[in-house]
Design an enzyme around this catalytic site. Structure first.
Site, mmCIF file in Angstrom:
data_model
loop_
_atom_site.group_PDB
_atom_site.id
_atom_site.type_symbol
_atom_site.label_atom_id
_atom_site.label_comp_id
_atom_site.label_asym_id
_atom_site.label_seq_id
_atom_site.Cartn_x
_atom_site.Cartn_y
_atom_site.Cartn_z
ATOM 1 N N HIS A 84 19.800 4.498 62.250
ATOM 2 C CA HIS A 84 20.910 4.552 63.210
ATOM 3 C C HIS A 84 21.079 6.004 63.639
ATOM 4 C CE1 HIS A 84 24.818 4.159 65.052
ATOM 5 N NE2 HIS A 84 24.758 2.849 64.915
ATOM 6 N N GLU A 100 20.415 -10.583 56.615
ATOM 7 C CA GLU A 100 19.606 -9.364 56.701
ATOM 8 C C GLU A 100 18.397 -9.395 55.773
ATOM 9 O OE1 GLU A 100 21.822 -5.684 56.853
ATOM 10 O OE2 GLU A 100 20.016 -4.498 56.452
ATOM 11 N N GLY A 145 27.816 -12.703 51.549
ATOM 12 C CA GLY A 145 28.188 -11.995 52.770
ATOM 13 C C GLY A 145 28.264 -13.001 53.911
ATOM 14 N N LEU A 146 28.107 -12.517 55.125
ATOM 15 C CA LEU A 146 28.234 -13.419 56.284
ATOM 16 C C LEU A 146 27.251 -14.576 56.210
ATOM 17 C CD1 LEU A 146 28.720 -10.899 59.234
ATOM 18 C CD2 LEU A 146 30.374 -12.579 58.411
ATOM 19 N N ALA A 147 25.997 -14.279 55.843
ATOM 20 C CA ALA A 147 24.978 -15.334 55.851
ATOM 21 C C ALA A 147 25.279 -16.377 54.774
ATOM 22 C CB ALA A 147 23.596 -14.728 55.642
ATOM 23 N N GLY A 148 25.617 -15.928 53.566
ATOM 24 C CA GLY A 148 25.886 -16.857 52.478
ATOM 25 C C GLY A 148 27.124 -17.705 52.769
ATOM 26 N N ARG A 174 16.419 -3.941 65.960
ATOM 27 C CA ARG A 174 17.559 -4.836 66.131
ATOM 28 C C ARG A 174 18.576 -4.230 67.080
ATOM 29 N NH1 ARG A 174 22.945 -4.812 63.853
ATOM 30 N NH2 ARG A 174 22.465 -2.927 62.698
ATOM 31 N N ARG A 197 18.464 1.809 69.477
ATOM 32 C CA ARG A 197 18.600 2.807 68.415
ATOM 33 C C ARG A 197 17.297 3.523 68.077
ATOM 34 N NH1 ARG A 197 22.672 -0.918 64.730
ATOM 35 N NH2 ARG A 197 24.380 -0.706 66.228
HETATM 36 C C1 LIG Z 1 28.193 0.433 58.112
HETATM 37 C C2 LIG Z 1 27.599 -0.772 58.757
HETATM 38 C C3 LIG Z 1 28.034 -1.155 60.020
HETATM 39 C C4 LIG Z 1 27.488 -2.274 60.639
HETATM 40 N N1 LIG Z 1 27.961 -2.641 61.874
HETATM 41 C C5 LIG Z 1 27.472 -3.768 62.453
HETATM 42 C C6 LIG Z 1 27.999 -4.222 63.707
HETATM 43 O O1 LIG Z 1 28.883 -3.619 64.281
HETATM 44 N N2 LIG Z 1 27.486 -5.340 64.233
HETATM 45 C C7 LIG Z 1 26.506 -6.073 63.613
HETATM 46 O O2 LIG Z 1 26.104 -7.099 64.131
HETATM 47 N N3 LIG Z 1 26.008 -5.670 62.428
HETATM 48 C C8 LIG Z 1 26.459 -4.540 61.831
HETATM 49 N N4 LIG Z 1 25.952 -4.145 60.623
HETATM 50 C C9 LIG Z 1 24.942 -4.970 59.951
HETATM 51 C C10 LIG Z 1 25.551 -6.207 59.346
HETATM 52 O O3 LIG Z 1 26.796 -5.903 58.805
HETATM 53 C C11 LIG Z 1 24.692 -6.793 58.241
HETATM 54 O O4 LIG Z 1 23.370 -6.877 58.640
HETATM 55 C C12 LIG Z 1 25.155 -8.187 57.895
HETATM 56 O O5 LIG Z 1 26.527 -8.194 57.664
HETATM 57 C C13 LIG Z 1 24.402 -8.693 56.690
HETATM 58 O O6 LIG Z 1 24.993 -9.855 56.177
HETATM 59 P P1 LIG Z 1 24.306 -10.631 54.980
HETATM 60 O O7 LIG Z 1 25.159 -11.803 54.683
HETATM 61 O O8 LIG Z 1 22.885 -10.875 55.295
HETATM 62 O O9 LIG Z 1 24.289 -9.616 53.750
HETATM 63 P P2 LIG Z 1 25.436 -8.833 52.934
HETATM 64 O O10 LIG Z 1 26.742 -8.846 53.592
HETATM 65 O O11 LIG Z 1 24.814 -7.534 52.610
HETATM 66 O O12 LIG Z 1 25.588 -9.695 51.621
HETATM 67 C C14 LIG Z 1 24.639 -9.695 50.587
HETATM 68 C C15 LIG Z 1 25.180 -10.511 49.437
HETATM 69 O O13 LIG Z 1 24.161 -10.656 48.447
HETATM 70 C C16 LIG Z 1 24.679 -10.360 47.181
HETATM 71 N N5 LIG Z 1 23.575 -9.880 46.341
HETATM 72 C C17 LIG Z 1 22.736 -8.834 46.552
HETATM 73 N N6 LIG Z 1 21.862 -8.730 45.537
HETATM 74 C C18 LIG Z 1 22.154 -9.725 44.660
HETATM 75 C C19 LIG Z 1 21.621 -10.142 43.410
HETATM 76 N N7 LIG Z 1 20.612 -9.508 42.834
HETATM 77 N N8 LIG Z 1 22.174 -11.204 42.786
HETATM 78 C C20 LIG Z 1 23.218 -11.866 43.347
HETATM 79 N N9 LIG Z 1 23.757 -11.518 44.530
HETATM 80 C C21 LIG Z 1 23.236 -10.467 45.171
HETATM 81 C C22 LIG Z 1 25.758 -9.328 47.426
HETATM 82 O O14 LIG Z 1 26.667 -9.310 46.353
HETATM 83 C C23 LIG Z 1 26.363 -9.874 48.715
HETATM 84 O O15 LIG Z 1 27.304 -10.867 48.420
HETATM 85 C C24 LIG Z 1 26.478 -3.008 59.992
HETATM 86 C C25 LIG Z 1 26.044 -2.630 58.725
HETATM 87 C C26 LIG Z 1 26.587 -1.523 58.105
HETATM 88 C C27 LIG Z 1 26.079 -1.127 56.753
#
Ligand SMILES: Cc1cc2nc3c(=O)[nH]c(=O)nc-3n(C[C@H](O)[C@H](O)[C@H](O)COP(=O)(O)OP(=O)(O)OC[C@H]3O[C@@H](n4cnc5c(N)ncnc54)[C@H](O)[C@@H]3O)c2cc1C
Ligand code: SF4
Ligand code: SF4
Ligand code: FES
Lengths: 552, 237
Positions: free
Chosen positions: A241, A377, A16-19, A387, A290
């Site tokens: 939320h 996250e 996702g964004l972090a990775g 948050r 929130r």
């Molecule tokens: C509907 C919605 C709306 C949102 N709107 C906003 C907004 O407007 N503004 C804002 O700042 N934030 C918003 N957020 C929050 C934000 O989108 C997330 O907190 C953020 O994108 C998380 O990014 P991440 O890279 O940490 O995780 P994610 O994008 O969740 O990525 C997780 C990754 O880990 C992988 N993974 C998980 N488990 C495993 C496993 N066991 N083995 C291998 N891979 C695995 C998944 O495949 C994925 O690639 C929103 C969230 C949601 C759900």
């Protein structure tokens, strides 16, 4: 099992964004990485983000500055977040948004300058957005950027790979020397040597069907990390939320931008609309943080003079807003509820949306295990007790950068292929024998969820937490549970223990038996599982690292 | 609501496919195909219409459950669609819904296919930014629209000219390319324009079958004409 190799690469779990941000930052340092994820980046939860990303760009003539962004973030998190970490986050935020702009993110603009919108808990317009699909549009740009490095061999994508376990060495001080992954297409297991950055997203799967997130963030990976001794933190802080709607199999978010653009919450009281947030909070009104809004919704629904349903009134929004700033939202409401927000009030309910807690990290995104990092996250940095909307995409991108920089700086200290050697010594066969092809059974997952839901609700009490504690203990005694199921129960126990420990109300954690804030709890809770003959859970407070309680 | 769900199953890519029918009942008015599959997977001991126990799980990809991630694309009653966007009530009258994997990609198991060709093709297209691609305001609509592609593959399923491994890459490669054509400065477009001509423009019959199935509702029509304008005729409006 294939050969042990790839020691030169950094292993990033989660795309996702972090990775993505971590992989791109490493590539900028010329450091190759393996980017693993259950599904390709296009399917990550990050694509769901709607409303926007925060940064004090100061393009709206409101004299904004990172300092105000920092203050709003700390205040909304009720002073649990690390001030220095938040300083770094908010100071880099404008540059992050400019970098995204350079990669072709189609932010809404006017006269070629990025527009900012109001978001909850912030006194100034600070949220950059691409209509109401900001996450998707940013992800597309970052995926393309990662592809550029992929073509140069600096990033290797491994989609359809599941994290199975960390490969750990060392006795008292554990060292992470690699990771065991399962290719879900072939079911083959394979070890990868090298430091590991966890970017596995939120633990949505602890509450299946009840969150706004994805099914692929199953919670399994976090439970496994916890069982392997990774310290977690801030687990009691779950963000509800205020505005979600029920759709098939999940909660669907109605973005906070709807209120940012002028949406108003009301409940029927004595036959009339009562815009309760406006009356109770004349300054920020519907845009309070929130935790406050969700709690107020809970309270008005308890009020016998009020109806049981809260509505979001979007009828006052200008045509221009629907066309240019929230087009996707209107389409969604028409599709799922057959309601047109231009004319119909939308029935909404609070839903689980974000986890402020997760893997406990320091300012440099190190975990308690050497050469293991976490970002996005899945970690507990930046947001404290609540948050701010728009801060999590920022936190994920920034956290990925910081973790990658920390890894880059640590590479010289990885003297003489130390990790490779440890990796080669690690008994992979033993590791694999310990692995169980089974997934946790859906029944157990739902049982755990149903125990947690009343305990980890918007309003909590010793009584409801105690009851969950007992039920989880009983569940753990059940015969025939396999490891994965046990790990999920440990994680649930840690969440309940964290919430019991915090005998005060702060941010997202509201205890009806301790409704006041109490600053002896002004620190993050931490939970660690130390496996000996016994399972041990410690809850400590980060500030001053006092060990306040132990539970077995 | 009650209906028969007929699923094309296959334990692995090396084994024969077979059809299995399950009677599914739900109270939930808006239940989707994705929901039904998830429910079935949670029902230990469920039997098919021949009374045989169904081997669980029925494997299918899903993630967002709100038609935003493209994971759950499959062929539903003959048409490529997202399972989380296919409401069961659409099929109740017929009493049956048929689920098969997308056919243009190798099957992994049951309804899961390996769509990695999508990403391999994008690498060949060189869809990335080398310098700066700040979106010119007048092209912001196109850049936004083209950023929305889910990489689900539905468009390729219906395209008469696409096959995996062929030199025509179809709409799933075209849309991401359109994002860059609308944003990159002219002097940085050379590589991508050449790829565009070779892998999109040259093979497309412009029937627009792809547009009609795109679950994201991407305005393929408009993007095609503006991208052709830029890449082929070099118009920079
Ligand atoms: C509907 C919605 C709306 C949102 N709107 C906003 C907004 O407007 N503004 C804002 O700042 N934030 C918003 N957020 C929050 C934000 O989108 C997330 O907190 C953020 O994108 C998380 O990014 P991440 O890279 O940490 O995780 P994610 O994008 O969740 O990525 C997780 C990754 O880990 C992988 N993974 C998980 N488990 C495993 C496993 N066991 N083995 C291998 N891979 C695995 C998944 O495949 C994925 O690639 C929103 C969230 C949601 C759900
Ligand atoms: S217009 Fe026709 S040929 Fe061209 S991509 Fe679409 S379906 Fe294929
Ligand atoms: S263009 Fe539409 S159908 Fe094709 S991959 Fe993108 S979202 Fe799917
Ligand atoms: S599960 Fe994401 S599109 Fe269906």
């Amino acid at each position: 099992m294939e050969n042990k190799n790839n020691v030169q690469n950094i292993n990033i779990i989660g795309a996702g964004l972090a990775g993505l941000s971590a992989a791109i930052t490493l590539a900028e340092h010329n450091i190759p990485s393996n980017l693993f994820s259950l599904q390709p980046s296009e399917r990550a939860q990050s694509v769901l983000a709607e409303g926007g990303i925060n940064g004090a760009l100061n393009t709206m003539g409101e004299e904004d500055a990172p300092q105000y962004h920092r203050e709003d973030t700390l205040r909304a998190g009720v002073y649990l977040a690390d001030e220095e970490a938040v300083r770094g986050l908010t100071e880099e935020a404008p540059q992050i948004i400019r970098d995204l702009e350079r990669l072709g993110v189609a932010f809404n603009t006017q006269n070629n300058e990025i527009l900012l919108r109001n978001f909850g808990g912030q006194k100034k317009k600070r949220t950059a957005y691409a209509r109401s699909s900001t996450g998707k549009i940013i992800m597309t740009a970052l995926i393309d950027e990662a592809r550029r490095y992929e073509a140069r061999g600096l990033i290797t994508r491994y989609p359809h790979h599941e994290l199975v376990s960390l490969l750990l060495a060392g006795e008292s001080e554990k060292i992470c020397c690699g990771v065991l992954m399962r290719n879900t297409y072939t079911t083959r297991l394979r070890g990868f040597a090298g430091p590991v950055i966890l970017a596995i997203g939120g633990m949505n799967g602890v509450f299946p069907e009840l969150t706004t997130g994805t099914t692929s963030n199953s919670g399994d990976a976090l439970a496994q990390m916890f069982a392997q001794g990774v310290r977690l933190g801030n687990l009691e802080m779950i963000q509800y939320h205020p505005t979600t709607i029920g759709i098939s199999g999940k909660r669907c978010l109605v973005t906070e931008a709807a209120r940012g653009e002028g949406g108003r919450l009301y409940v029927m009281r004595n036959g009339e609309r009562w815009y309760f947030m406006e009356e109770k909070y004349p300054e920020l009104k519907n845009l309070m943080p929130r935790d406050v809004v969700s709690r107020e919704m809970y309270f008005v629904r308890q009020d016998p003079a009020c109806g049981d349903q809260v509505y979001l009134d979007l009828t006052g929004l200008a045509e221009e807003v629907w066309r240019k700033r929230l087009p996707d939202l209107r389409a969604e409401l028409l599709h799922y509820l057959s309601l047109d927000p231009k004319t119909d009030p939308i029935p909404v309910e609070p839903g689980i949306h974000y986890f402020m807690g997760g893997i406990d990290v320091d300012r440099e995104h190190r975990t308690n295990i050497a050469h293991l990092y976490a970002a996005g996250e899945c970690c507990d940095q930046y947001h404290g007790a609540n948050r701010l909307g728009g801060n999590s995409m920022l936190g994920a991108i920034y956290g990925g950068r910081v973790a990658a920089r920390t890894v880059a700086a640590s590479i010289p200290e990885l003297a003489g292929d130390q990790l490779q050697e440890l990796f080669c010594n690690a008994d992979l066969h033993e590791e694999i024998r310990n692995q169980y092809a089974q997934e946790a059974s859906p029944q157990i997952i739902l049982e755990i969820r149903d125990i947690l839901v009343p305990a980890m609700a918007i309003v909590r009490s010793e009584q409801s937490l105690k009851s969950a504690e007992e039920k989880l203990a009983r569940l753990l005694e059940r015969e025939g549970l396999h490891e994965r199921e046990k790990h999920r129960i440990y994680l649930a126990q840690a969440m309940v223990a964290s919430a019991m420990f915090r005998r005060e109300s702060r941010g997202a954690h509201y205890r009806e038996d301790y409704p006041q804030r109490d600053d002896q709890f002004c620190g993050l809770t931490q939970a660690e599982l130390t496996q000996g003959t016994d399972i041990h859970m410690q809850i400590t407070c980060r500030s001053g690292s006092r060990q306040i309680r132990e539970t077995s | 609501m009650k209906l028969e769900i007929k699923i094309c199953r296959r334990k692995s890519m090396f084994l024969q496919e077979y059809w299995q029918s399950i009677l599914f009942e739900t109270e939930e008015e808006n239940a989707t195909v994705a929901h039904a599959l998830r429910q079935i997977n949670q029902t230990k001991g469920i039997v098919d219409t021949d009374g045989k126990e169904v081997e669980l799980p029925i494997r299918f990809d899903c993630s967002c459950l709100q038609k935003k991630c493209g994971a759950c694309a499959m062929v539903i009653n003959g048409r490529p669609r997202l399972a989380c966007d296919a409401a069961l009530k659409e099929f109740v009258k017929k009493g049956q819904v048929r689920l098969e994997p997308l056919r243009k990609f190798p099957v992994v198991a049951d309804l899961i296919v390996d769509r990695s060709i999508l990403f391999e093709n994008l690498k060949i297209m060189q869809t990335w930014v080398s310098g700066s691609a700040k979106v010119p305001e007048k092209h912001s609509d196109e850049a936004y629209e083209a950023s929305r592609c889910l990489q689900c593959g539905c468009c390729l399923e219906v395209c008469p000219n696409f096959y995996a491994g062929g030199s025509f890459f179809g709409t799933a490669a075209f849309v991401p390319t359109a994002r860059l054509l609308s944003s990159l400065p002219v002097e940085e477009q050379q590589a991508i324009r050449a790829q565009y001509k070779a892998h999109v423009y040259a093979g497309c019959g412009k029937s627009l079958a792809c547009r009609d199935v795109c679950p994201a509702g991407i305005d393929v029509d408009h993007l095609l004409s503006s991208s052709n304008g830029i890449a082929v005729w070099r118009h920079h409006g």
